[in-house]
Design a protein around this motif. Structure first.
Motif, PDB file in Angstrom:
ATOM      1  N   PRO A   1     -40.116  36.237  -7.511  1.00  0.00           N
ATOM      2  CA  PRO A   1     -40.188  34.997  -8.299  1.00  0.00           C
ATOM      3  C   PRO A   1     -41.357  34.131  -7.832  1.00  0.00           C
ATOM      4  CG  PRO A   1     -38.464  34.818  -6.667  1.00  0.00           C
ATOM      5  CD  PRO A   1     -39.000  36.228  -6.561  1.00  0.00           C
ATOM      6  N   PRO A   2     -42.123  33.601  -8.726  1.00  0.00           N
ATOM      7  CA  PRO A   2     -43.223  32.718  -8.312  1.00  0.00           C
ATOM      8  C   PRO A   2     -42.692  31.376  -7.813  1.00  0.00           C
ATOM      9  CG  PRO A   2     -43.049  32.760 -10.697  1.00  0.00           C
ATOM     10  CD  PRO A   2     -42.048  33.766 -10.197  1.00  0.00           C
ATOM     11  N   ILE A   3     -43.464  30.751  -6.992  1.00  0.00           N
ATOM     12  CA  ILE A   3     -43.125  29.446  -6.430  1.00  0.00           C
ATOM     13  C   ILE A   3     -43.906  28.395  -7.184  1.00  0.00           C
ATOM     14  CG2 ILE A   3     -43.204  27.992  -4.364  1.00  0.00           C
ATOM     15  CD1 ILE A   3     -42.920  30.456  -2.701  1.00  0.00           C
ATOM     16  N   GLU A   4     -43.195  27.498  -7.818  1.00  0.00           N
ATOM     17  CA  GLU A   4     -43.850  26.443  -8.569  1.00  0.00           C
ATOM     18  C   GLU A   4     -44.201  25.312  -7.594  1.00  0.00           C
ATOM     19  OE1 GLU A   4     -44.766  26.769 -11.525  1.00  0.00           O
ATOM     20  OE2 GLU A   4     -43.707  28.643 -11.957  1.00  0.00           O
ATOM     21  N   ALA A   5     -45.452  25.002  -7.519  1.00  0.00           N
ATOM     22  CA  ALA A   5     -45.893  23.947  -6.607  1.00  0.00           C
ATOM     23  C   ALA A   5     -47.088  23.249  -7.239  1.00  0.00           C
ATOM     24  CB  ALA A   5     -46.257  24.535  -5.235  1.00  0.00           C
ATOM     25  N   ASP A   6     -47.880  22.688  -6.397  1.00  0.00           N
ATOM     26  CA  ASP A   6     -49.066  21.971  -6.864  1.00  0.00           C
ATOM     27  C   ASP A   6     -50.008  22.934  -7.576  1.00  0.00           C
ATOM     28  OD1 ASP A   6     -50.890  20.110  -7.335  1.00  0.00           O
ATOM     29  OD2 ASP A   6     -51.498  19.771  -5.252  1.00  0.00           O
ATOM     30  N   GLU A   7     -50.882  22.389  -8.418  1.00  0.00           N
ATOM     31  CA  GLU A   7     -51.794  23.230  -9.176  1.00  0.00           C
ATOM     32  C   GLU A   7     -52.764  23.982  -8.269  1.00  0.00           C
ATOM     33  OE1 GLU A   7     -53.740  20.771 -11.924  1.00  0.00           O
ATOM     34  OE2 GLU A   7     -51.962  20.322 -13.116  1.00  0.00           O
ATOM     35  N   GLN A   8     -53.107  23.403  -7.131  1.00  0.00           N
ATOM     36  CA  GLN A   8     -54.100  24.005  -6.250  1.00  0.00           C
ATOM     37  C   GLN A   8     -53.489  24.989  -5.271  1.00  0.00           C
ATOM     38  OE1 GLN A   8     -57.262  23.520  -6.809  1.00  0.00           O
ATOM     39  NE2 GLN A   8     -56.861  21.987  -8.393  1.00  0.00           N
ATOM     40  N   VAL A   9     -52.184  25.163  -5.252  1.00  0.00           N
ATOM     41  CA  VAL A   9     -51.515  26.072  -4.326  1.00  0.00           C
ATOM     42  C   VAL A   9     -50.871  27.185  -5.140  1.00  0.00           C
ATOM     43  CG1 VAL A   9     -49.771  26.317  -2.537  1.00  0.00           C
ATOM     44  CG2 VAL A   9     -51.111  24.204  -2.703  1.00  0.00           C
ATOM     45  N   PHE A  10     -51.232  28.438  -4.816  1.00  0.00           N
ATOM     46  CA  PHE A  10     -50.677  29.604  -5.502  1.00  0.00           C
ATOM     47  C   PHE A  10     -50.017  30.476  -4.442  1.00  0.00           C
ATOM     48  CE2 PHE A  10     -54.576  28.230  -7.590  1.00  0.00           C
ATOM     49  CZ  PHE A  10     -54.118  27.925  -8.871  1.00  0.00           C
ATOM     50  N   ALA A  11     -48.670  30.604  -4.503  1.00  0.00           N
ATOM     51  CA  ALA A  11     -47.922  31.307  -3.465  1.00  0.00           C
ATOM     52  C   ALA A  11     -46.810  32.125  -4.109  1.00  0.00           C
ATOM     53  CB  ALA A  11     -47.344  30.321  -2.461  1.00  0.00           C
ATOM     54  N   ALA A  12     -46.318  33.083  -3.299  1.00  0.00           N
ATOM     55  CA  ALA A  12     -45.199  33.925  -3.713  1.00  0.00           C
ATOM     56  C   ALA A  12     -44.407  34.313  -2.481  1.00  0.00           C
ATOM     57  CB  ALA A  12     -45.692  35.154  -4.459  1.00  0.00           C
ATOM     58  N   ARG A  13     -43.115  34.622  -2.664  1.00  0.00           N
ATOM     59  CA  ARG A  13     -42.253  34.996  -1.556  1.00  0.00           C
ATOM     60  C   ARG A  13     -41.821  36.441  -1.739  1.00  0.00           C
ATOM     61  NH1 ARG A  13     -38.628  31.531  -2.197  1.00  0.00           N
ATOM     62  NH2 ARG A  13     -39.279  29.957  -0.674  1.00  0.00           N
ATOM     63  N   LEU A  14     -41.911  37.218  -0.649  1.00  0.00           N
ATOM     64  CA  LEU A  14     -41.500  38.628  -0.674  1.00  0.00           C
ATOM     65  C   LEU A  14     -40.786  38.940   0.627  1.00  0.00           C
ATOM     66  CD1 LEU A  14     -41.498  41.467  -1.933  1.00  0.00           C
ATOM     67  CD2 LEU A  14     -43.734  41.850  -0.853  1.00  0.00           C
ATOM     68  N   ARG A  15     -39.479  39.256   0.542  1.00  0.00           N
ATOM     69  CA  ARG A  15     -38.682  39.635   1.702  1.00  0.00           C
ATOM     70  C   ARG A  15     -38.782  38.602   2.837  1.00  0.00           C
ATOM     71  NH1 ARG A  15     -40.580  45.983   1.815  1.00  0.00           N
ATOM     72  NH2 ARG A  15     -39.586  46.601  -0.151  1.00  0.00           N
ATOM     73  N   GLY A  16     -38.667  37.375   2.462  1.00  0.00           N
ATOM     74  CA  GLY A  16     -38.670  36.308   3.457  1.00  0.00           C
ATOM     75  C   GLY A  16     -40.034  35.874   3.934  1.00  0.00           C
TER      76      GLY A  16
END
Length: 586
Positions: A19-34
């Motif tokens: 699942p993508p992480i919704e945050a600030d426009e300038q930050v692009f992150a994702a979570r995988l297995r912690g």
């Protein structure tokens, strides 16, 4: 199940969608297995979400230490150069005002402090500006690309605040005139006081922009290369030099090797000698130091540093340092008002010169090897104080103190020679000690003259003036050639004039003797002719009047030759008249 029975492994179950992480426009992150993964753009994040196993198992990137620099100078020259460096090296161009604005856009304790100050129109203090810069350089873009500070630090106060806050750039480039650098004189003095003058690099403002860019790259690129080599060596578990890392003094001291500290382990392992690097000052010691597994090791020179980088495990596994270690006590010993013979070992004599002297032999040879130590070269070892005769002897004692701590003095010593302060002597004694040779030479030259007498001075005044001119002409402190020639010419002219009176008297006496001799000869000839009865020139009888005149003239000349010489006043008067008339005095 059939494939499992046949010995074939089942296909791996694909991981669930990330699942993508919704945050600030300038930050692009994702979570995988912690674990969290950050991306530079939304496109890269979507590619990771589509194939997470492909990118999650990729090798980690190599570490990178971004460059940090500052650029000072006129805005018309500094701003275009900063933009050029930003395009070529990827640096983020910053300024103190831009850092304050960046902090005010977010929510932080510093923003709450700065907002009322800015709204009231009060100037922001240098401390708050540097704190804002500290937050700005911690942002992701500056950590990834590095930064170039424009227009700061302009003086030593801001440079010291930046040093304390650990945001002082690794290199500061100052655009200034070649012969007038008053704009950065204060900064240069402050960096020199903190032993950071190597961070300042001057760029000639008269050169063209391309030459200025090449000068910055010539200084900055080798530094980046050294830092990347250090990062690569750390990743492989190898030793590397600490040069180029720009470690603060406090961090360097905190991470020193606890076994050796400021001492060089290579010198101790190979030569069994102690070498205290940098006299305990981190700013000097870290210039020739190595880092191995997060620990800094000081080295005595580049040769020892190369040995440390080649075999770090062998060097650090060497024997420990002896205990106790010698320490310098130059400042404490200088406060002692009494002689070192009362509180130092060996009655204040230097143990190094004693050890270098003959062990056997006659008493005179051993006694000459004894030299009194000085308080400024004092060392404490095993709770005892030793004083050395010179700095070289002190370094030798610090390297191997156990060789000199067991020495004993000879049974008989030379009488103590107390130094004599010439300035404390009375006037006569001071003159004898300082002017004796010069006065002796002046008086010797004075005695070689034949009755020196200057025409307008007495004999005593003549001698005193000769001595004064002789001292000036032979003064060893006068080094200018024209002054030496001037005083030598004065002495020569004065010496000639002192003998002029004698020359006049000799000339007058010789002239009187010649006239008397001529008259006496004429009278003798006339008498002989008269006695022989020879006729005169025309055959006549000798003239009685001529004989009488000759006799009278001979008597007058004899009386004139026996008369005393005129007094000195008459001669002085004749001398003045001759000089006034422009006659040749010689």
């Amino acid at each position: 199940r059939r494939k499992a029975k046949r010995g074939q492994p089942p296909k791996p179950t694909p991981p669930p969608p990330v699942p993508p992480i919704e945050a600030d426009e300038q930050v692009f992150a994702a979570r995988l297995r912690g674990a969290l993964y950050f991306f530079s753009s939304a496109k890269n994040r979507n590619a990771f979400l589509a194939h997470p196993a492909r990118y999650a198992n990729a090798p980690p990137p190599t570490s990178f230490l971004p460059p940090t620099a500052a650029l000072l100078g006129p805005e018309a020259q500094a701003l275009p150069l900063a933009r050029t460096l930003s395009r070529k090296l990827g640096l983020v161009v910053l300024s103190l005002d831009e850092a304050v604005k960046w902090v005010l856009q977010g929510a932080s304790p510093l923003a709450e402090i700065l907002r009322p100050i800015v709204e009231s129109g009060t100037p922001v203090s240098p401390l708050h500006q540097v704190q804002a810069l500290q937050l700005r350089v911690s942002s992701p873009d500056t950590l990834r690309r590095g930064w170039l500070l424009l227009g700061a630090p302009v003086d030593g106060k801001i440079a010291e605040i930046m040093r304390v806050c650990s945001v002082l750039p690794s290199r500061i480039f100052g655009i200034c005139a070649q012969h007038a650098d008053a704009s950065i004189a204060g900064l240069e003095a402050a960096l020199k006081e903190k032993r950071l003058s190597h961070r300042l690099a001057k760029i000639d403002s008269s050169r063209n922009p391309l030459a200025q860019q090449h000068e910055v790259e010539r200084v900055l690129l080798p530094l980046l290369r050294l830092r990347q080599q250090a990062v690569a060596a750390t990743a492989e578990g190898e030793a590397h030099t600490a040069e180029g890392l720009e470690v603060t003094d406090d961090d360097f001291v905190a991470k020193l090797n606890p076994k050796f500290g400021f001492y060089c382990p290579v010198t101790w392992l190979n030569e069994r000698r102690l070498h205290h690097c940098g006299d305990g000052e981190a700013a000097v010691a870290k210039r020739c130091a190595a880092e191995y597994k997060g620990v800094y090791v000081c080295c005595a020179s580049d040769k020892q540093l190369s040995a440390m980088l080649l075999r770090p495990e062998e060097v650090l596994a060497g024997p420990p340092l002896p205990s106790p270690l010698p320490t310098k006590e130059t400042q404490q010993a200088a406060a002692y008002g009494v002689s070192p013979s009362l509180w130092a070992e060996l009655s204040g004599h230097c143990p190094v010169t004693l050890a270098r002297g003959p062990k056997l032999g006659d008493y005179a040879s051993r006694a000459l090897a004894l030299k009194e130590g000085k308080k400024e070269f004092c060392v404490e070892y095993e709770s005892k104080r030793y004083v050395m005769a010179s700095a070289e002897c002190m370094e030798e004692f610090l390297a191997t103190p156990w060789k000199f701590s067991r020495l004993t003095l000879p049974s008989k010593l030379l009488p103590a020679s107390d130094p004599l302060d010439v300035g404390e002597l009375p006037t006569r004694g001071y003159s004898e000690q300082t002017l004796g040779d010069s006065l002796k030479a002046a008086l010797t030259d004075l005695l070689t003259l034949e009755r020196p007498k200057y025409p307008t001075l007495s004999c005593t005044e003549t001698a005193l003036k000769f001595v004064a001119l002789h001292l000036k002409a032979n003064n060893p402190n006068v080094r200018a050639p024209h002054l030496k020639h001037k005083y030598s010419s004065k002495l020569h002219d004065y010496t000639e004039r002192c003998g002029l009176l004698d020359a006049i008297m000799r000339t007058a006496r010789s002239n009187g003797e010649v006239a008397a001799h001529s008259t006496a000869s004429a009278a003798t000839d006339a008498t002989e002719e008269r006695d022989q009865g020879r006729p005169g020139p025309e055959g006549s009888e000798p003239d009685q009047t001529t004989a009488t005149a000759a006799h009278s003239e001979s008597a007058a000349c004899k009386k004139a030759s026996e008369a005393p010489m005129p007094d000195l006043a008459t001669l002085f008067k004749a001398w003045d008249e001759a000089v006034a008339a422009g006659l040749d005095i010689h």
